[in-house]
Design a protein around this motif. Structure first.
Motif, mmCIF file in Angstrom:
data_model
loop_
_atom_site.group_PDB
_atom_site.id
_atom_site.type_symbol
_atom_site.label_atom_id
_atom_site.label_comp_id
_atom_site.label_asym_id
_atom_site.label_seq_id
_atom_site.Cartn_x
_atom_site.Cartn_y
_atom_site.Cartn_z
ATOM 1 N N ILE A 161 0.846 -1.231 0.046
ATOM 2 C CA ILE A 161 0.057 0.009 0.008
ATOM 3 C C ILE A 161 0.988 1.335 -0.015
ATOM 4 O O ILE A 161 0.383 2.389 0.054
ATOM 5 C CB ILE A 161 -1.064 0.024 1.372
ATOM 6 N N MET A 162 2.160 1.165 -0.114
ATOM 7 C CA MET A 162 3.070 2.387 -0.237
ATOM 8 C C MET A 162 3.235 2.622 -1.619
ATOM 9 O O MET A 162 3.700 1.699 -2.328
ATOM 10 C CB MET A 162 4.362 2.078 0.621
ATOM 11 N N PRO A 163 2.776 3.744 -1.940
ATOM 12 C CA PRO A 163 2.968 4.179 -3.543
ATOM 13 C C PRO A 163 4.256 3.950 -3.937
ATOM 14 O O PRO A 163 4.382 3.838 -5.437
ATOM 15 C CB PRO A 163 2.070 5.519 -3.570
ATOM 16 N N GLU A 164 5.204 4.121 -3.340
ATOM 17 C CA GLU A 164 6.711 4.482 -3.898
ATOM 18 C C GLU A 164 7.407 2.964 -3.604
ATOM 19 O O GLU A 164 8.729 3.098 -3.868
ATOM 20 C CB GLU A 164 7.278 5.470 -3.009
ATOM 21 N N VAL A 165 6.628 2.098 -3.570
ATOM 22 C CA VAL A 165 7.359 0.855 -3.356
ATOM 23 C C VAL A 165 6.880 -0.288 -4.365
ATOM 24 O O VAL A 165 5.523 -0.210 -4.410
ATOM 25 C CB VAL A 165 7.185 0.018 -2.095
ATOM 26 N N SER A 166 7.510 -0.891 -5.245
ATOM 27 C CA SER A 166 7.236 -1.821 -6.165
ATOM 28 C C SER A 166 7.583 -3.313 -5.642
ATOM 29 O O SER A 166 8.856 -3.574 -5.434
ATOM 30 C CB SER A 166 7.823 -1.498 -7.515
ATOM 31 N N LEU A 167 6.711 -4.226 -5.557
ATOM 32 C CA LEU A 167 6.759 -5.636 -5.354
ATOM 33 C C LEU A 167 6.796 -6.487 -6.602
ATOM 34 O O LEU A 167 5.743 -6.327 -7.071
ATOM 35 C CB LEU A 167 5.779 -6.123 -4.243
ATOM 36 N N ARG A 168 7.984 -7.219 -6.859
ATOM 37 C CA ARG A 168 7.953 -7.849 -8.125
ATOM 38 C C ARG A 168 8.330 -9.230 -7.858
ATOM 39 O O ARG A 168 9.410 -9.564 -7.764
ATOM 40 C CB ARG A 168 8.978 -7.260 -9.103
ATOM 41 N N GLU A 169 7.259 -10.162 -7.797
ATOM 42 C CA GLU A 169 7.672 -11.542 -7.681
ATOM 43 C C GLU A 169 7.771 -12.074 -8.908
ATOM 44 O O GLU A 169 7.509 -11.673 -9.963
ATOM 45 C CB GLU A 169 6.499 -12.033 -7.001
ATOM 46 N N HIS A 170 8.557 -13.466 -8.976
ATOM 47 C CA HIS A 170 8.675 -14.192 -9.946
ATOM 48 C C HIS A 170 9.403 -13.317 -11.323
ATOM 49 O O HIS A 170 9.347 -13.348 -12.525
ATOM 50 C CB HIS A 170 7.619 -14.736 -10.937
ATOM 51 N N THR A 171 10.491 -12.616 -10.557
ATOM 52 C CA THR A 171 11.458 -11.788 -11.370
ATOM 53 C C THR A 171 12.915 -11.977 -11.046
ATOM 54 O O THR A 171 13.480 -11.788 -9.977
ATOM 55 C CB THR A 171 11.187 -10.324 -10.999
ATOM 56 N N GLU A 172 13.558 -12.633 -11.947
ATOM 57 C CA GLU A 172 14.697 -13.162 -11.873
ATOM 58 C C GLU A 172 15.856 -12.275 -12.290
ATOM 59 O O GLU A 172 15.799 -11.567 -13.447
ATOM 60 C CB GLU A 172 15.135 -14.521 -12.559
ATOM 61 N N VAL A 173 17.012 -11.900 -11.451
ATOM 62 C CA VAL A 173 17.972 -11.023 -12.057
ATOM 63 C C VAL A 173 18.991 -11.821 -12.780
ATOM 64 O O VAL A 173 19.402 -12.910 -12.255
ATOM 65 C CB VAL A 173 18.701 -10.409 -10.664
ATOM 66 N N ALA A 174 19.498 -11.361 -13.733
ATOM 67 C CA ALA A 174 20.680 -11.944 -14.807
ATOM 68 C C ALA A 174 21.942 -11.580 -14.406
ATOM 69 O O ALA A 174 22.737 -12.342 -14.002
ATOM 70 C CB ALA A 174 20.277 -11.647 -16.282
ATOM 71 N N SER A 175 21.812 -10.143 -13.980
ATOM 72 C CA SER A 175 23.230 -9.492 -13.770
ATOM 73 C C SER A 175 23.097 -8.252 -13.361
ATOM 74 O O SER A 175 22.130 -7.417 -13.447
ATOM 75 C CB SER A 175 24.365 -9.674 -15.017
ATOM 76 N N LEU A 176 24.330 -7.753 -12.559
ATOM 77 C CA LEU A 176 24.478 -6.311 -12.096
ATOM 78 C C LEU A 176 24.798 -5.619 -13.408
ATOM 79 O O LEU A 176 25.645 -5.927 -14.036
ATOM 80 C CB LEU A 176 25.268 -6.232 -10.836
ATOM 81 N N MET A 177 24.275 -4.463 -13.319
ATOM 82 C CA MET A 177 24.799 -3.461 -14.574
ATOM 83 C C MET A 177 25.688 -2.511 -13.817
ATOM 84 O O MET A 177 25.330 -1.830 -12.705
ATOM 85 C CB MET A 177 23.747 -2.652 -15.288
ATOM 86 N N GLN A 178 26.959 -2.002 -14.345
ATOM 87 C CA GLN A 178 27.733 -1.288 -13.946
ATOM 88 C C GLN A 178 28.634 -0.721 -14.841
ATOM 89 O O GLN A 178 28.735 -1.422 -15.953
ATOM 90 C CB GLN A 178 28.480 -2.000 -12.792
ATOM 91 N N GLU A 179 29.174 0.470 -14.541
ATOM 92 C CA GLU A 179 30.019 1.108 -15.590
ATOM 93 C C GLU A 179 31.014 1.942 -14.782
ATOM 94 O O GLU A 179 30.660 2.778 -13.678
ATOM 95 C CB GLU A 179 29.233 2.119 -16.309
ATOM 96 N N GLY A 180 32.296 1.550 -14.953
ATOM 97 C CA GLY A 180 33.497 2.221 -14.411
ATOM 98 C C GLY A 180 33.566 2.147 -12.905
ATOM 99 O O GLY A 180 33.804 2.730 -11.817
ATOM 100 N N GLY A 181 32.837 0.796 -12.289
ATOM 101 C CA GLY A 181 32.844 0.546 -10.867
ATOM 102 C C GLY A 181 31.903 1.022 -10.172
ATOM 103 O O GLY A 181 31.723 1.090 -8.891
ATOM 104 N N HIS A 182 30.751 1.574 -11.097
ATOM 105 C CA HIS A 182 29.589 2.165 -10.385
ATOM 106 C C HIS A 182 28.325 1.441 -10.739
ATOM 107 O O HIS A 182 28.462 0.953 -11.929
ATOM 108 C CB HIS A 182 29.556 3.489 -10.873
ATOM 109 N N CYS A 183 27.622 1.053 -9.868
ATOM 110 C CA CYS A 183 26.257 0.405 -10.023
ATOM 111 C C CYS A 183 25.500 1.212 -10.925
ATOM 112 O O CYS A 183 25.116 2.492 -10.657
ATOM 113 C CB CYS A 183 25.474 -0.027 -8.646
ATOM 114 N N GLN A 184 24.711 0.710 -11.906
ATOM 115 C CA GLN A 184 23.744 1.382 -12.694
ATOM 116 C C GLN A 184 22.479 0.910 -12.863
ATOM 117 O O GLN A 184 21.239 1.420 -13.104
ATOM 118 C CB GLN A 184 24.261 1.343 -14.149
ATOM 119 N N GLY A 185 22.304 -0.343 -12.002
ATOM 120 C CA GLY A 185 20.969 -1.255 -11.944
ATOM 121 C C GLY A 185 21.078 -2.535 -12.284
ATOM 122 O O GLY A 185 22.008 -3.171 -12.166
#
Length: 363
Positions: A161-185
């Motif tokens: 019920i918190m509008p700024e929270v997104s709950l995503r089930e059955h969602t698998e992560v493939a990899s971390l996106m990063q550039e120059g040692g910085h996390c991008q998502g």
């Protein structure tokens, strides 16, 4: 921080999302490859204390104290916010024939924890339901349990019920996106790119493997635990009871849990007839009223074990914007509010109540 992505939707991930959102994070996405709260968090017993708490390192004790103070407030807040009662019950714990009872007494005095030694005939006068043969009990009247499946449901409902929270089930992560040692998502298995200013790995027993794919070593491994469940009369067992690492936990509706095993099986989670027989013997050896009753449930979960049981909470030094909250071992639910609070303090630039260096991530 504008957007924080959390990988792992157990009690640690759920509490971390709640702590960040309540602490002022603008947007939080919680990703779970299965269903929220269905792994170790659901499979545990819900005791709001480490078993034999005097045997743990000071950093675990420090987290425990904060979490134990928070749980009654959290349970009330969740009930008010969602209508789901997590059933926080300060019913007390009786620990039987502990070999290090003197250490327990010293620890209790130092920590200002209530602990009473009950011996001989006095033990059975106060706790007549016990099986025969025990010599001494350590009675901790304020030790509590919380009904973990209901807690998880309440946490999920509060976040939903918190509008700024997104709950995503059955969602698998493939990899971390990063550039120059910085996390991008995160790059998801579906091919979607989820952009984020920071990423938190709360994957429980799987956290070590998830980070290994990034070349980061985190010594967290799975340890299986099996539990069984009985249905009895409400109130028949008045408190939690433990001996030789096995315990009984009463619920309000008469269900009684018995746990648990400790098994090195990797990620091959499964129940076994041998564990069932062993747990039944332990349960009947504590409370003879269970003799002849057939368990109504039997399941297994994988705990995230770390060296000395001290969790890893904080930033990953090698990747800016990558954080970890994992490795609580048997105490994920026990430590969750304090672990989440510490991580939120660090991420949001607040001064933490604890010494953050005790939980630092070295990878």
């Amino acid at each position: 921080m504008t957007h924080i992505a959390i990988v792992g939707g157990g009690v640690i991930g759920l509490m971390t999302a709640l702590a960040l959102q309540r602490g002022g994070a603008a947007r939080v996405s919680l990703l779970e490859r299965g269903e929220l709260g269905r792994e170790a968090s659901w499979a545990g017993g819900g005791i709001v204390s480490p078993l034999y708490p005097w045997r743990y390192a000071p950093p675990v004790t420090a987290l425990t104290r904060l979490a134990q103070a928070e749980y009654p407030r959290l349970a009330r807040w969740l009930f008010d916010a969602t209508g789901i009662d997590p059933e926080y019950e300060p019913c007390g714990m009786l620990m039987l024939d502990a070999d290090d009872s003197r250490d327990a007494q010293v620890w209790a005095a130092a920590q200002q924890q209530r602990l009473e030694v009950v011996e001989g005939g006095g033990l059975y006068a106060r706790f007549p339901f016990l099986a025969s043969g025990f010599r001494q009990g350590l009675w901790m009247p304020t030790m509590a349990n919380i009904r973990n499946p209901r807690l998880l449901r309440a946490l999920r409902a509060a976040l939903a019920i918190m509008p700024e929270v997104s709950l995503r089930e059955h969602t698998e992560v493939a990899s971390l996106m990063q550039e120059g040692g910085h996390c991008q998502g995160l790059l998801l298995a579906s091919g979607e790119r989820l952009m984020a200013d920071a990423v938190v790995f709360c994957g429980g027993a799987w956290t070590g493997s998830l980070l290994a794919d990034l070349g980061i070593r985190l010594p967290v491994r799975p340890i299986q635990g099996q539990m069984i469940l009985y249905k009895t009369t409400p109130g028949a067992l008045p408190c939690m009871v433990m001996s030789q690492g096995r315990y009984l936990i009463p619920r309000r509706d008469g269900h009684v849990l018995c746990g648990s095993t400790l098994e090195e099986v990797g990620f091959a989670k499964a129940t076994s007839d041998e564990a069932l027989a062993s747990l039944r013997a332990s349960a009947e050896g504590l409370w003879p009223a269970l003799c002849g009753l057939t368990p109504v449930g039997h399941w297994a979960g994988l705990r995230p074990a770390s060296p000395n049981g001290i969790p890893f909470i904080g930033p990953v030094p090698s990747v800016q914007g990558l954080w970890v909250n994992a490795g609580q071992f048997r105490n994920g639910l026990v430590l969750a509010p304090a672990s989440a609070g510490l991580l939120a303090d660090l991420m949001l630039g607040r001064v933490p109540e604890l010494e953050a260096g005790d939980y630092r991530v070295l990878g």
